[in-house]
Every structure is written in structure tokens, then in C-alpha cells.
Design a protein around this motif. Sequence first.
Motif, mmCIF file in Angstrom:
data_model
loop_
_atom_site.group_PDB
_atom_site.id
_atom_site.type_symbol
_atom_site.label_atom_id
_atom_site.label_comp_id
_atom_site.label_asym_id
_atom_site.label_seq_id
_atom_site.Cartn_x
_atom_site.Cartn_y
_atom_site.Cartn_z
ATOM 1 N N SER A 10 0.913 -1.312 -0.031
ATOM 2 C CA SER A 10 -0.161 0.172 -0.028
ATOM 3 C C SER A 10 1.083 1.120 0.002
ATOM 4 O O SER A 10 2.179 1.037 0.383
ATOM 5 C CB SER A 10 -0.764 -0.134 1.127
ATOM 6 O OG SER A 10 -0.097 0.242 2.415
ATOM 7 N N GLY A 11 0.450 2.314 -0.248
ATOM 8 C CA GLY A 11 1.162 3.566 0.053
ATOM 9 C C GLY A 11 1.715 3.646 1.424
ATOM 10 O O GLY A 11 2.836 4.164 1.756
ATOM 11 N N MET A 12 0.807 3.481 2.278
ATOM 12 C CA MET A 12 1.358 3.641 3.549
ATOM 13 C C MET A 12 2.539 2.821 3.901
ATOM 14 O O MET A 12 3.515 2.947 4.684
ATOM 15 C CB MET A 12 0.177 3.355 4.684
ATOM 16 C CG MET A 12 -0.970 4.303 4.737
ATOM 17 S SD MET A 12 -0.366 6.236 4.769
ATOM 18 C CE MET A 12 0.844 6.284 5.945
ATOM 19 N N ILE A 66 5.575 4.188 2.789
ATOM 20 C CA ILE A 66 6.226 5.002 3.772
ATOM 21 C C ILE A 66 6.774 4.522 5.025
ATOM 22 O O ILE A 66 7.790 5.035 5.265
ATOM 23 C CB ILE A 66 4.997 6.206 4.210
ATOM 24 C CG1 ILE A 66 4.305 6.943 2.832
ATOM 25 C CG2 ILE A 66 5.448 7.313 5.322
ATOM 26 C CD1 ILE A 66 3.037 7.659 3.149
ATOM 27 N N PHE A 83 -0.982 13.900 3.703
ATOM 28 C CA PHE A 83 -2.069 12.987 3.654
ATOM 29 C C PHE A 83 -2.199 12.477 5.251
ATOM 30 O O PHE A 83 -1.101 12.307 5.747
ATOM 31 C CB PHE A 83 -1.719 11.694 3.059
ATOM 32 C CG PHE A 83 -2.755 10.622 3.019
ATOM 33 C CD1 PHE A 83 -3.937 10.741 2.111
ATOM 34 C CD2 PHE A 83 -2.392 9.219 3.416
ATOM 35 C CE1 PHE A 83 -4.826 9.786 2.207
ATOM 36 C CE2 PHE A 83 -3.427 8.177 3.447
ATOM 37 C CZ PHE A 83 -4.545 8.469 2.763
ATOM 38 N N THR A 125 -0.499 9.666 6.859
ATOM 39 C CA THR A 125 1.061 9.819 6.996
ATOM 40 C C THR A 125 1.420 10.600 8.201
ATOM 41 O O THR A 125 2.249 10.309 8.733
ATOM 42 C CB THR A 125 1.457 10.679 5.850
ATOM 43 O OG1 THR A 125 0.952 10.011 4.757
ATOM 44 C CG2 THR A 125 3.182 10.937 5.691
ATOM 45 N N GLU A 150 4.737 16.631 0.189
ATOM 46 C CA GLU A 150 3.965 16.340 -0.948
ATOM 47 C C GLU A 150 3.648 17.617 -1.613
ATOM 48 O O GLU A 150 3.450 18.787 -0.855
ATOM 49 C CB GLU A 150 2.491 15.797 -0.491
ATOM 50 C CG GLU A 150 2.345 14.499 0.019
ATOM 51 C CD GLU A 150 0.944 14.272 0.694
ATOM 52 O OE1 GLU A 150 -0.175 14.869 0.376
ATOM 53 O OE2 GLU A 150 0.899 13.348 1.453
ATOM 54 N N ASP A 177 6.230 12.652 -1.687
ATOM 55 C CA ASP A 177 5.220 11.631 -2.096
ATOM 56 C C ASP A 177 4.817 12.244 -3.225
ATOM 57 O O ASP A 177 4.292 13.193 -3.227
ATOM 58 C CB ASP A 177 4.082 11.639 -0.803
ATOM 59 C CG ASP A 177 3.063 10.773 -1.141
ATOM 60 O OD1 ASP A 177 2.636 10.845 -2.392
ATOM 61 O OD2 ASP A 177 2.273 10.314 -0.211
ATOM 62 N N PHE A 232 0.179 12.754 -5.947
ATOM 63 C CA PHE A 232 -0.914 13.791 -6.733
ATOM 64 C C PHE A 232 -0.379 13.868 -8.247
ATOM 65 O O PHE A 232 -1.240 14.139 -8.996
ATOM 66 C CB PHE A 232 -0.910 14.886 -6.080
ATOM 67 C CG PHE A 232 -2.014 15.014 -4.956
ATOM 68 C CD1 PHE A 232 -2.216 13.769 -4.182
ATOM 69 C CD2 PHE A 232 -3.011 15.943 -4.979
ATOM 70 C CE1 PHE A 232 -3.190 13.712 -3.180
ATOM 71 C CE2 PHE A 232 -4.060 16.096 -3.898
ATOM 72 C CZ PHE A 232 -4.086 14.739 -2.985
ATOM 73 N N SER A 235 1.572 6.125 -3.587
ATOM 74 C CA SER A 235 0.310 5.324 -3.256
ATOM 75 C C SER A 235 -0.115 4.974 -4.570
ATOM 76 O O SER A 235 -0.848 5.765 -5.436
ATOM 77 C CB SER A 235 -0.744 6.190 -2.566
ATOM 78 O OG SER A 235 -1.999 5.440 -2.713
ATOM 79 N N THR A 251 -2.391 3.101 -5.479
ATOM 80 C CA THR A 251 -4.040 2.977 -5.246
ATOM 81 C C THR A 251 -4.597 4.187 -5.951
ATOM 82 O O THR A 251 -5.698 4.007 -6.497
ATOM 83 C CB THR A 251 -4.329 3.029 -3.777
ATOM 84 O OG1 THR A 251 -3.260 2.334 -2.944
ATOM 85 C CG2 THR A 251 -5.692 2.705 -3.401
ATOM 86 N N LYS A 252 -3.902 5.209 -6.285
ATOM 87 C CA LYS A 252 -4.581 6.465 -6.771
ATOM 88 C C LYS A 252 -4.370 6.252 -8.241
ATOM 89 O O LYS A 252 -4.904 5.487 -8.999
ATOM 90 C CB LYS A 252 -3.849 7.531 -6.029
ATOM 91 C CG LYS A 252 -3.955 7.572 -4.514
ATOM 92 C CD LYS A 252 -5.483 7.398 -3.888
ATOM 93 C CE LYS A 252 -5.376 7.029 -2.363
ATOM 94 N NZ LYS A 252 -4.410 8.022 -1.570
ATOM 95 N N VAL A 298 -5.142 -1.443 -3.966
ATOM 96 C CA VAL A 298 -4.323 -0.861 -2.958
ATOM 97 C C VAL A 298 -2.752 -1.283 -3.285
ATOM 98 O O VAL A 298 -2.546 -2.508 -3.117
ATOM 99 C CB VAL A 298 -4.751 -1.303 -1.496
ATOM 100 C CG1 VAL A 298 -3.897 -0.406 -0.490
ATOM 101 C CG2 VAL A 298 -6.180 -0.671 -1.199
ATOM 102 N N GLY A 299 -2.063 -0.178 -3.430
ATOM 103 C CA GLY A 299 -0.656 -0.689 -3.617
ATOM 104 C C GLY A 299 0.320 0.501 -3.462
ATOM 105 O O GLY A 299 -0.260 1.592 -3.176
HETATM 106 C C1 LIG Z 1 -3.695 7.581 -0.418
HETATM 107 C C2 LIG Z 1 -2.459 8.321 0.048
HETATM 108 C C3 LIG Z 1 -1.483 7.700 0.667
HETATM 109 C C4 LIG Z 1 -1.575 6.395 1.147
HETATM 110 O O1 LIG Z 1 -1.893 5.320 0.329
HETATM 111 P P1 LIG Z 1 -2.413 4.061 0.622
HETATM 112 O O2 LIG Z 1 -2.396 3.332 -0.751
HETATM 113 O O3 LIG Z 1 -4.104 4.387 0.678
HETATM 114 O O4 LIG Z 1 -1.790 3.282 1.524
HETATM 115 C C5 LIG Z 1 -0.354 8.394 0.858
HETATM 116 N N1 LIG Z 1 -0.163 9.455 0.367
HETATM 117 C C6 LIG Z 1 -0.968 10.226 -0.394
HETATM 118 C C7 LIG Z 1 -0.801 11.632 -1.209
HETATM 119 C C8 LIG Z 1 -2.250 9.613 -0.735
HETATM 120 O O5 LIG Z 1 -3.213 10.198 -1.188
#
Ligand SMILES: *Cc1c(COP(=O)(O)O)cnc(C)c1O
Length: 399
Positions: free
Chosen positions: A91-93, A96, A117, A120, A160, A189, A192, A211, A213-214, A223-224
Amino acid sequence: MSKRDDPDLETLAWQSLAVRGGIHRTPEGEHSEPIFTTSSYVFDSAEHAAARFAGDEPGNVYSRYTNPTVRSFEERLAALEGAEACVATASGMSAILSTCMALLKAGDHVICSRDVFGTTRTLFAKYLANFGVEVTFVPLLPLSGWRDALRENTRLLYLETPSNPLCEVADLRAMANIAGNGGALLVVDNCFCTPALQRPLDFGADVVIHSATKFLDGQGRCVGGAVLGSAQLMDEVTGFLRSCGPTMSAFNAWVFLKGLETLSLRMTAHSAAALELATWLESQVGVEQVFYAGLDTHPGHGLAAQQQSAFGGVLSFRVRGGREEAWRVIDATRLMSLTANLGDAKTTIVHPATTTHSRISAQERQEAGITDNLIRVAVGLEDVNDLKADLARGLALLD
Ligand SMILES: *Cc1c(COP(=O)(O)O)cnc(C)c1O
């Protein structure tokens, strides 16, 4: 393997790498990348197994260590970010967390942007603090705040840009200098913008976080996450993943690999629609202020134009009034999805003060500009006229 399976990637342009990077075709000759749903790998002999385990022979041992589909995603994303190496995470978390666990130790000091975020912030403020890492939060701007917060033991600067939800823009080259002069690493990060719009490593950042995921997925399926940087730093992060386990699944890696192929096309479309919607919002009577770095009224516009190739899909705006008026506009939408997620083909709308930023104190929200009349929109890929009509319905109630 024929030469056709192994194009000279060095010569390819960005969009070609997005489609062709990281391909390792098997003898089956598959055109689309295969999904290796296997946890472990077999060896030809005991000697072969021993050589793999000893690292004397490259190759797969176990999918917490390496997986061919995950490796394809890592290689393709590394090419797009201009990074020596990439490590995919669950995941993104966990991207980090893995970065912090690999690069920090008790007694180190971190400076983190206040405007990151929400989770974070929790990771740094609660969990890292529990393990003896000191954290100072500073507003993203002005950059002098970062210089003033530097200490002898500062190891990492984390930010970010553009920020969420007010789209403030930090000068990456200046930040890299501040970090470098302080003997610290700059971690950005880049969720965006994605490498389609901004490549922090080109401006001197040491580590990029995603992340996936976005926007990398782009259709809200998986999720990744990912961490990118020098081979040396990524070796440290890989070591953490192998021992502690927050690895990406092969299926998710495949979804993200496919997402990268259309990333630039999507980011261009998200950015064009967001700019049009932001411009339209500025002309609406019910709207007090619009925050989008693509608008030349935005203080970060000039800088964003230098370090980004477009302005991205996320914007926010303040309606005339307070929470009640903001909620009225949100509740009047029929098309936009009311969810805190972003980076999806489907446009999302959210009230930051009572959702994404509800866990910080009212005073912190005030300082960060997250007022009760603020609405964030992450512009998707629908026709922008339908998005205007969706917001117009609620805004008309305010006039
Ligand atoms: C969503 C997000 C994260 C966390 O990512 P996950 O995949 O939900 O764990 C981290 N940083 C930013 C800027 C995000 O938008």
C-alpha cells in the motif's frame, strides 16, 4: 529470447517506456504481461536451490522476496520516474513505513510537512514517535520553516507537492538543497502528480513515494504502493520488505502495470478537465475562492508550471457560507462519488473538514486553511460539462 523481446529501453521516449518497460516475455510468447500467482519457485537440484539461496545465481526463491510480475511493475515505474531502482509495496502507507524503517533509527529526527495525507501524519506522529524517532511538523510554505527546523540529527525531510487539498507548491530544487545542506534525505510523495507530470528525482529529491492506489491504478481497483530512488537506498528498503513482509501481490502489480500504460493520457485528461472546472468555478457567484495551481491567480502557479508538465486532477474551492452551505453543494451532486478517494476515472467530492481532516484539532485545521466551507474535488474522466452541471445544481441553492 529474440531481439524483439528486448528493445533497447535507453533509446525509448517516456510514453514508449510506459507501454514497453519491464517486459520479460516467457517462452510461451504471451503478448500481455503474465500474472505469476505463485508463492514459491522450484529448483532443478539441491545444488541449484543452494545457489539461489546463497544469491550466487539470480532468480526467484519466494514471492515475498521477488515475483516476476511485481518486478515488471517495479522496472516500468523506475523507468518512468527516472529512478535507478523501485520497490513495490502492499500500500502507499507501507511504502512510507518501509522507507522510514529502512532509513531511520531511534534518535533520528524527521521534518514532515504539516500538509500531508492524514494517515502519513499519524504514522509519523504516533508510530515513529513510539520508536524514538523525533518528528517536527512544519507548514509546507514558506521553505524557511524547514531550514529553521533542521537539527544535528535530522535524517529525513518529507513532503507532498502540490499539497492536499489547497494545492500549495513547494520548490523541489530548493528543498533538495535544504535537505542536502543539512545532511538529510528529501523524500517526496509524488502521488498527486505521478511521473507523468512531475519527476522529483530530476530536481534532486532522494526518494519518491507512491500510493499506487490512486492515479497509477487510475480506476480504483487495487491498493498498492512504491518507493523509488538510488540502488543503494532501495537495497535498504528491499531488506526491510524481505524481513518484515509488506510486499505487493502479483495480481495488484499486474493491474498497476496496465495502469502505467495509460497513465500519461489519463493525467493529461484529468488536468485539462480540472483546469476547465476550476476556471468555471471561479466565475460562480456562490464560490468564494478556488485552489488549483493551474489558475494564474494561484500563488504556486509559476513554480508549478516550471516543475510540472500539467497541474493534475485535484482542486478545492470555498463556497460562500460555512459547513451547511458546503454540505448542501455536496449533497446536491448526483454524478460525483461522495468518497475521500481520488485518482479514479470517476470524479470524487469530499468535505475535508469533517472527513479527511476531521481527526486534527479545529485550531490545526484553521492554521492549515481547511475551513468549514471548503470542498475538494478529484476530477475524473467524465465529460466536464456534466461535472459543471452537477456542481451548478448545489451552487444555485446558495445564490
Ligand atoms: C492515499 C494516499 C496515501 C496512502 O496510500 P494507501 O495506498 O491508501 O496506503 C499516501 N499519500 C497520499 C498523498 C495519498 O493520497
